[in-house]
Design an enzyme around this catalytic site. Sequence first.
Site, short mmCIF file in Angstrom:
data_model
loop_
_atom_site.label_atom_id
_atom_site.label_comp_id
_atom_site.label_asym_id
_atom_site.label_seq_id
_atom_site.Cartn_x
_atom_site.Cartn_y
_atom_site.Cartn_z
N ARG A 243 40.33 45.07 47.97
CA ARG A 243 39.45 46.05 47.32
C ARG A 243 39.15 45.54 45.92
O ARG A 243 40.03 45.00 45.25
CB ARG A 243 40.10 47.42 47.29
CG ARG A 243 40.32 48.01 48.68
CD ARG A 243 41.02 49.35 48.63
NE ARG A 243 41.18 49.88 49.99
CZ ARG A 243 42.21 49.60 50.79
NH1 ARG A 243 43.18 48.80 50.36
NH2 ARG A 243 42.28 50.10 52.00
N LYS A 270 44.89 51.80 47.68
CA LYS A 270 44.31 53.06 48.17
C LYS A 270 45.36 53.90 48.88
O LYS A 270 45.35 55.14 48.79
CB LYS A 270 43.15 52.75 49.11
CG LYS A 270 42.43 53.99 49.61
CD LYS A 270 41.23 53.62 50.46
CE LYS A 270 40.48 54.86 50.93
NZ LYS A 270 39.31 54.51 51.76
N HIS A 333 32.53 45.13 47.43
CA HIS A 333 33.42 45.75 48.41
C HIS A 333 33.12 45.24 49.82
O HIS A 333 33.96 45.34 50.73
CB HIS A 333 33.24 47.27 48.37
CG HIS A 333 34.38 48.03 48.97
ND1 HIS A 333 34.55 48.17 50.33
CD2 HIS A 333 35.43 48.68 48.40
CE1 HIS A 333 35.64 48.89 50.57
NE2 HIS A 333 36.20 49.20 49.42
N ARG A 336 35.33 42.83 52.35
CA ARG A 336 36.32 43.33 53.29
C ARG A 336 35.71 43.48 54.69
O ARG A 336 36.32 43.10 55.70
CB ARG A 336 36.88 44.67 52.81
CG ARG A 336 37.70 44.53 51.54
CD ARG A 336 38.14 45.87 50.99
NE ARG A 336 38.96 46.64 51.91
CZ ARG A 336 40.24 46.39 52.17
NH1 ARG A 336 40.83 45.35 51.58
NH2 ARG A 336 40.92 47.15 52.98
N HIS A 360 45.34 48.23 55.51
CA HIS A 360 45.12 49.51 56.17
C HIS A 360 46.45 50.04 56.68
O HIS A 360 47.37 49.27 56.97
CB HIS A 360 44.14 49.38 57.34
CG HIS A 360 42.75 49.08 56.90
ND1 HIS A 360 41.77 48.60 57.74
CD2 HIS A 360 42.16 49.19 55.68
CE1 HIS A 360 40.64 48.44 57.06
NE2 HIS A 360 40.86 48.79 55.81
N TYR A 370 56.30 47.71 60.94
CA TYR A 370 56.14 46.62 61.90
C TYR A 370 55.02 45.69 61.45
O TYR A 370 55.14 44.46 61.53
CB TYR A 370 55.82 47.22 63.27
CG TYR A 370 55.77 46.22 64.41
CD1 TYR A 370 56.93 45.62 64.87
CD2 TYR A 370 54.56 45.88 65.01
CE1 TYR A 370 56.90 44.72 65.92
CE2 TYR A 370 54.51 44.98 66.06
CZ TYR A 370 55.69 44.40 66.52
OH TYR A 370 55.65 43.51 67.56
#
Length: 400
Positions: A243, A270, A333, A336, A360, A370
């Site tokens: 970001r 974020k 942006h 991404r 994310h 994980y």
Amino acid sequence: MPLSDTRLRTLTPQDKPYRMSDGGGLFVQVAPSGSRLWRMAYRYDGKQKLLAFGAYPAISLARARELRAEAKSLLAEGIDPGAHAKAEKAAQAAITEHTFDRIAAELVEKLRKEGKADVTLTKKQWLLDMASAGFGDRPITAITAADILATLRKVEAKGNYESAKRLRSTIGQVFRYAIATARAENDPTYGLRGALIAPKVSHMAAITDWDGFGDLIRAIWDYEGGSPSTRAALKLMALLYTRPGELRLALWEEFNLDEGIWTIPAARTKMRREHTKPLPRLAVEMLRTLQSETGSNYRAFPSSIARDKPISENTLNQALRRMGFDKHEHTSHGFRASASSLLNESGLWNADAIEAELGHVGADEVRRAYHRAHYWDERVKMTDWWSDEITRFVKPWPHP
């Protein structure tokens, strides 16, 4: 014997507090300091209680007797005069202290202590300033849905539909905080959810095909405008696809260039959790070169105008505009989306590894852990592959 003003004036302090009664539960308590405090003893619901009326002579004997009479009248109606006094005090505080502005300021400070990013707090304060212009100095309990809607309509009338939507949400956040802290009972914004014009959903502009992305990469590496921070940031955005705020605000202390690791602190992500990224060799080379130019600054990407501040996202977007990529084609942006699309399109990498690299977060905490642990080796290989793909567009090998 009832008290008199003459007697009250001649009361002298003693080593210990003592009381002088006026009858009917009213008495004056004389403290060793000399203060004379009006009190009234009464019973309510089988319990002995006290009322405080203030100090003599600020509260005169006549006024103290009036207050006693008012308290006895309440008792006759089955009302606890102490609870009644507290309720009146709270009502007065709601008028003079519990205004929208004051509660909003408390909320912003709470969010600051919780580690919300400065950019988030700045945007929230900008929205709250708009609300303040409409009803900021009013008691929060006196603000109605109609008052809020009038303020929202002013924003909406300018065509700022998204801002109006965010403003409603932010005002509602203040009301919910007031409810949680026992200073309001309802959130008037709840009933306004369908009143505003819905903004059109627009995605960040991004180039997501290899041919177009190649043109973008060549333009970035050929770009000679701007400061060293700007040129390096654009290349690293392409290489690392973070970001924009995560990169622009980076500090040198976050980079371990020997190990090829960048640790982005939770306060700047974020998802509000620390995110560790592997750095390909090309990114490490670029950062070392940049550090030789800006290393005396604690910021990795300082502004050329104010060295204590970072470059802005607008600086990066303006550079893209100068290269010929308009805002509908690609933004800072958008890197991404470019990386996500092209990495998934390659078919070489696990989709969850790509998501983990993008920072994310899935809903499940176990799945989240994980991602971080199991996919690290794959993420390292993936970032090296991505770096090699970028270098194919630039001949010879692109130095920082």
